[in-house]
Write a protein that holds these residues in place. Sequence first.
Motif: not given
Length: 300
Positions: A30-35, A39-42, A178-183, A50-54
């Motif tokens: 799961m961690g590898r997939l999220i990583g 890397a790909r969509f952020n 890096r992650h405030e919006n994507f995460g 981030g919404v679409l990824t989740m």
Amino acid sequence: MTLILGMILDALLGEPRWLWSRIPHPAVLMGRLIGWCDARFNAGNQRRNGVLTMAALVIGAGALGLILQALPTYLIDIAILAVLLAQKSLVQHVQAVGDALRLSLGDGRRAVAMIVGRDTKTMDRPAVARSAIESAAENLSDGVIAPAFWFAVAGLPGLLIYKITNTADSMIGYRTPRHENFGWAAARFDDFLNLIPARLTALLIWAVTTRPDPRKITREAPLHRSPNAGWPEAAMAHGLNIALSGPRSYDGALRDYPFVNDDGNHDLTPDDVNRAVDTLWKTWGAALLLAVVLVIGAEV
């Protein structure tokens, strides 16, 4: 019955090294997939991506759960549940901090650095013990009660959706440039999924400790920086009559957080870590008893 057997199997076996040294643990996958997603969509419109990824991760986890659940054996359900619960491994990691702290402060700092993200190099003995106990309380909710709860509610789809969300939150759900919006979506959905389990964990801790005035827990828990972690932490602090939280350092920057149960004991020792470990097992036992009652109730 699957929930009961899965909880017992996890408590007995934990995370066997002989197995996970040969194949990757599902949480690692799961961690590898999220990583990879990070890397790909952020980039670009980070909030939207981030919404679409989740959404994709949650739908994929739910679909995989449905497929696995449809297989004609309950052994798969039991095995997956046992693998994705973390009771014994949590106990082992927390106990390791208490054992190391008995040897020396340096050993204690190195052990607690394995389970917390804050700076540990300047911690004194009470801070090491406090950090281990806070980790025990928070991870009891995230790693044991919440996944068991969502399995009870929605089977393997619920369990896998919870785990992928919780893993995503732990990796990208931070308020950093890096992650405030994507995460954002990962953090908010994780908050939602833990809303009931965190409070259930607090109730179970309250039930197996000194049963302090519940008004103290309900008053302090919402003051925590996390909307959910404050509940098991406040229950543990008041149940053991110790002070938790308080000032700590992240990446060299001091955060002046208030203490939870400031009137409790501040001079924590390895004995307090042992008390927290005992509470982990008592709370697990209470959760198992609750699962038995639910199973019996469903069959009546």
